[in-house]
Motif scaffolding. Structure first.
Motif, PDB file in Angstrom:
ATOM      1  N   ILE A 131     -10.767  -7.727   4.680  1.00 44.33           N
ATOM      2  CA  ILE A 131     -10.785  -7.038   3.401  1.00 44.33           C
ATOM      3  C   ILE A 131     -11.969  -6.047   3.323  1.00 44.33           C
ATOM      4  O   ILE A 131     -13.054  -6.337   3.804  1.00 44.33           O
ATOM      5  CB  ILE A 131     -10.817  -8.107   2.281  1.00 44.33           C
ATOM      6  N   ILE A 187     -16.196 -13.043  -0.577  1.00 41.10           N
ATOM      7  CA  ILE A 187     -14.782 -13.362  -0.339  1.00 41.10           C
ATOM      8  C   ILE A 187     -14.586 -13.863   1.088  1.00 41.10           C
ATOM      9  O   ILE A 187     -13.942 -14.883   1.328  1.00 41.10           O
ATOM     10  CB  ILE A 187     -13.900 -12.129  -0.614  1.00 41.10           C
ATOM     11  N   ALA A 224     -12.521 -15.356  -5.291  1.00 40.81           N
ATOM     12  CA  ALA A 224     -11.977 -14.956  -3.992  1.00 40.81           C
ATOM     13  C   ALA A 224     -10.456 -14.864  -4.047  1.00 40.81           C
ATOM     14  O   ALA A 224      -9.858 -13.946  -3.482  1.00 40.81           O
ATOM     15  CB  ALA A 224     -12.411 -15.946  -2.920  1.00 40.81           C
ATOM     16  N   ILE A 243     -13.146 -17.419   2.274  1.00 46.02           N
ATOM     17  CA  ILE A 243     -11.957 -17.559   3.121  1.00 46.02           C
ATOM     18  C   ILE A 243     -12.263 -18.420   4.341  1.00 46.02           C
ATOM     19  O   ILE A 243     -11.494 -19.331   4.684  1.00 46.02           O
ATOM     20  CB  ILE A 243     -11.423 -16.168   3.545  1.00 46.02           C
ATOM     21  N   TYR A 250       0.844  -1.192   0.000  1.00 41.79           N
ATOM     22  CA  TYR A 250       0.000   0.000   0.000  1.00 41.79           C
ATOM     23  C   TYR A 250       0.879   1.243   0.000  1.00 41.79           C
ATOM     24  O   TYR A 250       0.478   2.304  -0.446  1.00 41.79           O
ATOM     25  CB  TYR A 250      -0.973  -0.019   1.182  1.00 41.79           C
ATOM     26  N   LYS A 285       1.706 -17.635   2.954  1.00 44.32           N
ATOM     27  CA  LYS A 285       1.383 -16.645   3.978  1.00 44.32           C
ATOM     28  C   LYS A 285      -0.119 -16.369   4.051  1.00 44.32           C
ATOM     29  O   LYS A 285      -0.701 -16.441   5.128  1.00 44.32           O
ATOM     30  CB  LYS A 285       2.144 -15.347   3.694  1.00 44.32           C
ATOM     31  N   CYS A 286      -0.740 -16.045   2.923  1.00 46.21           N
ATOM     32  CA  CYS A 286      -2.148 -15.660   3.009  1.00 46.21           C
ATOM     33  C   CYS A 286      -3.071 -16.835   2.702  1.00 46.21           C
ATOM     34  O   CYS A 286      -2.734 -17.732   1.940  1.00 46.21           O
ATOM     35  CB  CYS A 286      -2.447 -14.454   2.124  1.00 46.21           C
ATOM     36  N   VAL A 287      -4.239 -16.786   3.313  1.00 45.80           N
ATOM     37  CA  VAL A 287      -5.177 -17.906   3.236  1.00 45.80           C
ATOM     38  C   VAL A 287      -5.683 -18.169   1.809  1.00 45.80           C
ATOM     39  O   VAL A 287      -5.662 -19.320   1.369  1.00 45.80           O
ATOM     40  CB  VAL A 287      -6.357 -17.698   4.220  1.00 45.80           C
ATOM     41  N   VAL A 329      -8.792  -3.855  -0.302  1.00 39.05           N
ATOM     42  CA  VAL A 329      -7.539  -3.845   0.459  1.00 39.05           C
ATOM     43  C   VAL A 329      -7.794  -4.483   1.818  1.00 39.05           C
ATOM     44  O   VAL A 329      -8.941  -4.622   2.237  1.00 39.05           O
ATOM     45  CB  VAL A 329      -7.006  -2.408   0.666  1.00 39.05           C
ATOM     46  N   THR A 330      -6.728  -4.865   2.494  1.00 38.13           N
ATOM     47  CA  THR A 330      -6.899  -5.363   3.858  1.00 38.13           C
ATOM     48  C   THR A 330      -6.890  -4.158   4.793  1.00 38.13           C
ATOM     49  O   THR A 330      -5.967  -3.345   4.768  1.00 38.13           O
ATOM     50  CB  THR A 330      -5.778  -6.336   4.243  1.00 38.13           C
ATOM     51  N   TRP A 379      -0.285  -7.890   9.802  1.00 34.58           N
ATOM     52  CA  TRP A 379       0.345  -8.983   9.067  1.00 34.58           C
ATOM     53  C   TRP A 379      -0.323  -9.182   7.699  1.00 34.58           C
ATOM     54  O   TRP A 379       0.313  -9.503   6.709  1.00 34.58           O
ATOM     55  CB  TRP A 379       0.234 -10.239   9.941  1.00 34.58           C
ATOM     56  N   GLY A 380      -1.636  -9.011   7.661  1.00 33.91           N
ATOM     57  CA  GLY A 380      -2.345  -9.066   6.384  1.00 33.91           C
ATOM     58  C   GLY A 380      -2.383 -10.426   5.737  1.00 33.91           C
ATOM     59  O   GLY A 380      -2.329 -10.532   4.528  1.00 33.91           O
ATOM     60  N   ALA A 381      -2.467 -11.485   6.534  1.00 31.62           N
ATOM     61  CA  ALA A 381      -2.397 -12.824   5.947  1.00 31.62           C
ATOM     62  C   ALA A 381      -3.751 -13.519   5.873  1.00 31.62           C
ATOM     63  O   ALA A 381      -3.995 -14.285   4.953  1.00 31.62           O
ATOM     64  CB  ALA A 381      -1.419 -13.694   6.719  1.00 31.62           C
ATOM     65  N   CYS A 382      -4.655 -13.261   6.828  1.00 32.10           N
ATOM     66  CA  CYS A 382      -5.911 -14.007   6.816  1.00 32.10           C
ATOM     67  C   CYS A 382      -6.871 -13.452   5.774  1.00 32.10           C
ATOM     68  O   CYS A 382      -7.725 -14.179   5.282  1.00 32.10           O
ATOM     69  CB  CYS A 382      -6.552 -14.036   8.190  1.00 32.10           C
ATOM     70  N   ARG A 383      -6.717 -12.198   5.428  1.00 30.81           N
ATOM     71  CA  ARG A 383      -7.492 -11.509   4.387  1.00 30.81           C
ATOM     72  C   ARG A 383      -8.977 -11.381   4.720  1.00 30.81           C
ATOM     73  O   ARG A 383      -9.766 -11.005   3.878  1.00 30.81           O
ATOM     74  CB  ARG A 383      -7.347 -12.191   3.006  1.00 30.81           C
TER      75      ARG A 383
END
Lengths: 634, 251
Positions: free
Chosen positions: B49, B84, A533, B88, A344, A496-498, B61-62, B42-46
Motif C-alpha cells: 500500500i 497499516i 488498518a 498487516i 482503479y 481474499k485480502c489480509v 492504493v495498492t 492480485w492485490g490481496a496482501c495489501r
C-alpha cells in the motif's frame, strides 16, 4: 401479438384496464414472500373454495405487498362502483365470513383497514376513480387512504404498482402506464437525451454507495469498446432485510423496463440480472416478466420499431453477501469465484469480461421508468438538496408494526419509526437503531432526528445501505449486537485480502473478550488500531466498513463495554456473565417457565414460585421469553 | 510516457506500468507478499500500500496494480502507511507465527510479536500457487475453497485432482514453503484383497494427488509424471514417443 408501435401499446393498455377493473368483484391477495409466510397461499385457496361454494362471481388475483407486514395476510377488494377497500389480517378462518359479506354486496367492516377512492397512479393524467360521487355513509367510518398515518408521508415511485397489479401480468403493468417510458425513450429520445434526463434527475445509486447514476451511465457510454453490458444487482444480503425482494416480487416489470431503457441509453445489447438464490419467488416472477416482454417484442430485436436490440439474461448467484460488491458480482457472472478486485479502473470502463459495464441496484433501475416518464424535474422535486427521489425502507426489529415503506429523501427517521413503524412495543424503550446493515452503524435512539439523506447519514457515521432499519430496544446488549454483525462478516468475507480476512477474525476475538468478561481497556485500543488498518487497507467496502458497527457501538455505548469489563452484562444477554433467578415477589406461579424450559431445570408446585436448578440451566433464555411479568431476572 | 514522482524522486515511467514496477526499477523498496513478476497483480496482501496524490485527492492504493499516471505523486512511506503495514504483518504473524518468510518480513518491518492469540498455519493465502497453476501452467488444478475465515487452497472437493500434472510450480512459487511434493520409488495401493504395486510416483502432498512417473524406455529410471508428459507433449505437438527417453539416454 407483437407491440411494434405506440398505438399497439395503447391498445394493450385498454385490455389491461379491463383486467384491472373488471365488471365483477376483484379480490387482490398480497402474495409476496412476507405475505406467503403469514399464510397468504392458504388464504387464496380458501377464498377460491369459499367463492365457489357460495356461488360468488369474482376475480381472485395474487398481487404484491402493500407494505403492511403486520396486517398480513392482506386482501384488497374492488367492488364495481365502490371504493377499493383493504382488509387485514384475513386468515383462513375469517374467509367464510369475509366472502359472505362480500357476496351480499357489502363490506366486512370488522377487518377493513382503509378505503381508496382512486387508483394510486403516477402516470395517468386523471387517476382512475373506483367510485363516483360522494362516499356512501356506511363507508365513512373506514379511514380513507389519505388519512392513514402509515401512508400519509409515503411517496411511492418504485412501489407504485405494488399491491395493485398482478406481478405476473404484463397487461396490468402496461395499464398502469408501464412501458410507455420505454416507448418514449426509444422512439422520441436519443440515448444522450435519456442519459441527460437521468443525470438531471440527480438519481443516486440505491445500493448504498450513492454514486450519481447519470455520471456512471455517461462514463460507461463514453468508454472505448464495442460490446457493453448493463447489469442489475439483486443481491441484498443484509440480515433481516427484504426491500428489494419485495420490490421484485411485487413489480418485476418496472425493474425490467428500467434495465431496457438503461441498455438503450448506454448502448448495450445485453443485460444481466444477478439474482441471489435467496429470492426464489422474485426469480420466478422475473423470469415470467422477461418471457412476457419478449413475447410482446419489448425485448429482442427492433424494439418498438426503433432498431434497438436488447436481451436480458438472468444469472442466479449463490447468495454470498460479498457478491453485492460490483467486481465480485461480475466475477460471479463470469463464472469465477465471487471475489472483488481493485477498481482503479472503473467497472463502467472495464467491467464484465473487461467490457464497459454499468451495474445498478434493482431499486435504482425501478426509478428509471418514472424519471423518463414523468421527467427529471418532477423527480428532483422530491427529496433534499443532494438526495433526490424516494427510498424504500424496511422497518424491522423491535417495532410495533414491522413494515415496508417508500418515503421521500429527507424524511426524518423519527417519522419513519414512530408513524410508520408504530414506535417501540409496550414496556420497551428504544436504545439504538441500525441502518445500512453490517457495513452501516449503530446509532443511539436520540439520533432518530436524523434525516434520510446520503450526506447527513454519512456524517452521523452510518450509511443508507440498501435501506434497512433495525430498531434495537433495551433488551439488547450492544456488545452482543457488535458481535453478531462481526460474526456475520467473518462468515461472509470472501477472504481474499489480509486486513479483512484476518482482521475480522481478530476483531471478533476481541469483542468476544468482552462478552465473556475478560475485555480490558487495552483491547479497546487494539480494536481501534486494527479498525484503522482495516478501513484504510482493505480491498473492498466489505472490509473497509467491517469495523464500523463495533466502532460506533464503542463510541455511543462505551458504558456497556465498561460494564462488561467489570463482568456485568446490563441487558442480561451475554451468557457467560449472567445467572438467571426467579423473583418470587413478581412471580404469579403461572408455570409458563416450567413448560418452556427445555432441560427441566425449573420445577415447582402449583401456587408457589418455582425454583431454578443452576446446575441444569443452559441459559437459553426461554423462560425469560415466556414470562409475562418479567419475574425471571439476570 | 507519464512523468511522476515517487517519494519526491522525478521518474519517467513506461505506459501501462504499475507503481510497484516503476518503484522497484528505481531502487525504491516496497514490501510485497502476494506479488510475483510472472503473475498478474492480485492485490490481496495489501502490504504494498502507498499513498497517491492525484491533484484532486490523495488516497491509499495498492502499488502492485495501480497504473502510473501523468503527474502522480506517490509516497511509499509515511506514518499511516507504516502503521497499516505493521498491522498487516502482525495479523499474518498471528496466523503463521512459525512461517519463516512471515517472520523475516515482520523483522524487516519492525514487528517483533503479536498481540493476538496465535494460530499455527503456514499458508498465508497469497494465492500465488493458484495463479501460477492457472496463468502459467494452464492446468487450473487447484483453487480457493470456502470463504472468510475458512478460506483455504485446495484441489476440487479436497479430493485427488484430475488436472494436476505434478509440475511443482506451486511448490516452487510458495513463499512460505507450505506446499510440498516428493517422488517415491515404491508407491503401493493397499486393498483388503491385497496390494498393488504402482512403482515410481510423484506425490503432491497438499493436493492429495499421486501421479505415476514415466520410466525411461532405455534405462528404466523415472523421468517425470506420465500425465505431465502427455499434457505437455500434446501442447508442444510432439510425436507420442518423443518423450520416452530420459535426458541421459537421449544424449
Amino acid at each position: 401479438m407483437r407491440i411494434s408501435t405506440a398505438a399497439d401499446l395503447e391498445r394493450l393498455k385498454q385490455e389491461g384496464h379491463k383486467q384491472l377493473h373488471p365488471d365483477t368483484v376483484r379480490i387482490m391477495v398480497g402474495t409476496a414472500t412476507c405475505c406467503l409466510a403469514r399464510g397468504a397461499g392458504k388464504v387464496i385457496k380458501a377464498i377460491e373454495r369459499e367463492a365457489a361454494a357460495q356461488k360468488f362471481a369474482c376475480t381472485i388475483v395474487p398481487v404484491g405487498c402493500i407494505g403492511l407486514c403486520h396486517q398480513e395476510p392482506t386482501v384488497e377488494v374492488i367492488q364495481p362502483g365502490k371504493p377499493r377497500i383493504a382488509y387485514g389480517p384475513v386468515t383462513v378462518e375469517d374467509v367464510p365470513e369475509f366472502i359472505k359479506a362480500l357476496a351480499a354486496g357489502g363490506v366486512d367492516k370488522k377487518r377493513a383497514l382503509f378505503r381508496s377512492e382512486q387508483e394510486y397512479s403516477l402516470f395517468a393524467a386523471e387517476p382512475y376513480r373506483y367510485a363516483q360521487g360522494a362516499v356512501a355513509d356506511d363507508l365513512k367510518e373506514i379511514p380513507a387512504y389519505s388519512d392513514v398515518p402509515f401512508y400519509k408521508k409515503q411517496v411511492k415511485i418504485c412501489l407504485r404498482n405494488a399491491g395493485t397489479i398482478n406481478p405476473e401480468s404484463i397487461e396490468e403493468y402496461i395499464a398502469m402506464g408501464g412501458y410507455a417510458a420505454l416507448a418514449k425513450a426509444v422512439t422520441q429520445m436519443t440515448p444522450e437525451q435519456v442519459i441527460h434526463e437521468v443525470t438531471k434527475s440527480n438519481l443516486r445509486g440505491r445500493g448504498g454507495g450513492g454514486f450519481s447514476t447519470g455520471k456512471k451511465w455517461t462514463e460507461c457510454r463514453k468508454a472505448p469498446g464495442g460490446q457493453r453490458y448493463v447489469l442489475c444487482n439483486v443481491s441484498e444480503g443484509d440480515p433481516g432485510i427484504g426491500m428489494h425482494k419485495s420490490l421484485l416480487e411485487s413489480d418485476p416489470h418496472t425493474v425490467l423496463e428500467g434495465l431496457i431503457i438503461g441498455g438503450y441509453a448506454i448502448g448495450a445489447a445485453q443485460g444481466y440480472i444477478y439474482i441471489s438464490s435467496g429470492y426464489p419467488l422474485g426469480l420466478k416472477r422475473l423470469q415470467k416478466a422477461i418471457e412476457q416482454a419478449a413475447a410482446y417484442g419489448l425485448l429482442g430485436t427492433n424494439i418498438l420499431g426503433s432498431g434497438f436490440n436488447f436481451t436480458v439474461t438472468i444469472k442466479e448467484g449463490g447468495g454470498a453477501y460479498v457478491c453485492g460488491e460490483s467486481t465480485a458480482l461480475m466475477a460471479g457472472l463470469e463464472g469465477r469465484i465471487g471475489e472483488p478486485r481493485p477498481k482503479y479502473i472503473h467497472t463502467a470502463v472495464k467491467g464484465l469480461w473487461d467490457s464497459p459495464s454499468d451495474l445498478n441496484n434493482v431499486e435504482t433501475w425501478a426509478n428509471v421508468p418514472v424519471i423518463i416518464g414523468k421527467g427529471a424535474d418532477w423527480f428532483s422535486g422530491i427529496g433534499t438538496g443532494s438526495s433526490k427521489g424516494t427510498k424504500v425502507i424496511g422497518i424491522s426489529g423491535s417495532v410495533k408494526t414491522p413494515c415496508l415503506v417508500e418515503v421521500p429523501m429527507g424524511t426524518l427517521f423519527k417519522e419513519i419509526f414512530n408513524e410508520m413503524g408504530g414506535g417501540v412495543p409496550a414496556k420497551r424503550k428504544l436504545k439504538a437503531f441500525q441502518t445500512g446493515g453490517p457495513s452501516g452503524g449503530v446509532l443511539p435512539a436520540r439520533m432518530l432526528s436524523l434525516n434520510l439523506d446520503y450526506e447527513e447519514m454519512g456524517k452521523a457515521g452510518t450509511n443508507l445501505g440498501s435501506g434497512g432499519f433495525i430498531a434495537i430496544d433495551d433488551r439488547a446488549c450492544m456488545v452482543d449486537i457488535a458481535r453478531f454483525f462481526t460474526q456475520f462478516l467473518l462468515e461472509e468475507s470472501c477472504g481474499k485480502c489480509v486486513p479483512c480476512r484476518e482482521g475480522v477474525k481478530r476483531l471478533l476475538q476481541l469483542i468476544n473478550n468482552f462478552t465473556i468478561g475478560i475485555g480490558t481497556e487495552e483491547h479497546l485500543t487494539l480494536i481501534k488500531e486494527l479498525a484503522f488498518a482495516m478501513e484504510k487497507a482493505s480491498l473492498c467496502d466489505l472490509g473497509k466498513t467491517a469495523p464500523s458497527v463495533v466502532q460506533y457501538a464503542i463510541k455511543y455505548f462505551k458504558d456497556e463495554f465498561e460494564a462488561h469489563m467489570q463482568g456485568q452484562c446490563p441487558a442480561g444477554v451475554c451468557k457467560d456473565l449472567i445467572l438467571y433467578s426467579i423473583d418470587a415477589k413478581l412471580c404469579t406461579a403461572c408455570g409458563a417457565c416450567i413448560r418452556a424450559c427445555p432441560v427441566n431445570a425449573i420445577s415447582g408446585d402449583p401456587g408457589s414460585a418455582p425454583t431454578l436448578d443452576m446446575k441444569k440451566c443452559i441459559k437459553c433464555g426461554a423462560c425469560k421469553e415466556v414470562c409475562d411479568v418479567e419475574a425471571i431476572t439476570t | 510516457m507519464p512523468q511522476l514522482t515517487i517519494d519526491g524522486k522525478q521518474i519517467t515511467a513506461p505506459v501501462g506500468a504499475t507503481i510497484l514496477q516503476v518503484a522497484r526499477e528505481n531502487g525504491i523498496d516496497i514490501p510485497t507478499f502476494c506479488h510475483h513478476e510472472a503473475l498478474e497483480p492480485w492485490g490481496a496482501c495489501r502490504l504494498c500500500i502507498v499513498e497517491v496524490d492525484e491533484g484532486s485527492r490523495t488516497r491509499l492504493v495498492t502499488s502492485c496494480n495501480f497504473p502510473v499516471k501523468e503527474g502522480l505523486a506517490v509516497t511509499t512511506k509515511n506514518k499511516s502507511i507504516i502503521a497499516i503495514r505493521k498491522m498487516i504483518i502482525e495479523l499474518l504473524l498471528t496466523r503463521c507465527p512459525n512461517a519463516q518468510a512471515v517472520r523475516q518480513m515482520a523483522d524487516k518491518l519492525g514487528v517483533t510479536g503479536t498481540r493476538f492469540p496465535i494460530e499455527n498455519e503456514f499458508c498465508i493465502l497469497c494465492g500465488m500457487c493458484v495463479r501460477v497453476c492457472k496463468e502459467i501452467v494452464g492446468a487450473q488444478a487447484i483453487s480457493f475453497a470456502s470463504r472468510g475465515g475458512n478460506k483455504k487452497v485446495a484441489s476440487p472437493f479436497f479430493k485427488r485432482s484430475g488436472d494436476c500434472i505434478g509440475c511443482g510450480a506451486c511448490v516452487y512459487v510458495c513463499p512460505t514453503q507450505c506446499i510440498t511434493m516428493n517422488d517415491v520409488t515404491e508407491a503401493t495401493d493397499v486393498y483388503a484383497e491385497g496390494t498393488e504395486q504402482v512403482g515410481y510416483a510423484r506425490v503432491m502432498n497438499n493436493w492429495r494427488t499421486r501421479l505415476p512417473l514415466k520410466v525411461c524406455k532405455s534405462c528404466g529410471n523415472p523421468i517425470a509424471p506420465e500425465f505431465q508428459l502427455q499434457v505437455l507433449g500434446k501442447k508442444a505437438g510432439l510425436a507420442p514417443d518423443a518423450l520416452d527417453l530420459c535426458q541421459g539416454c537421449k544424449e
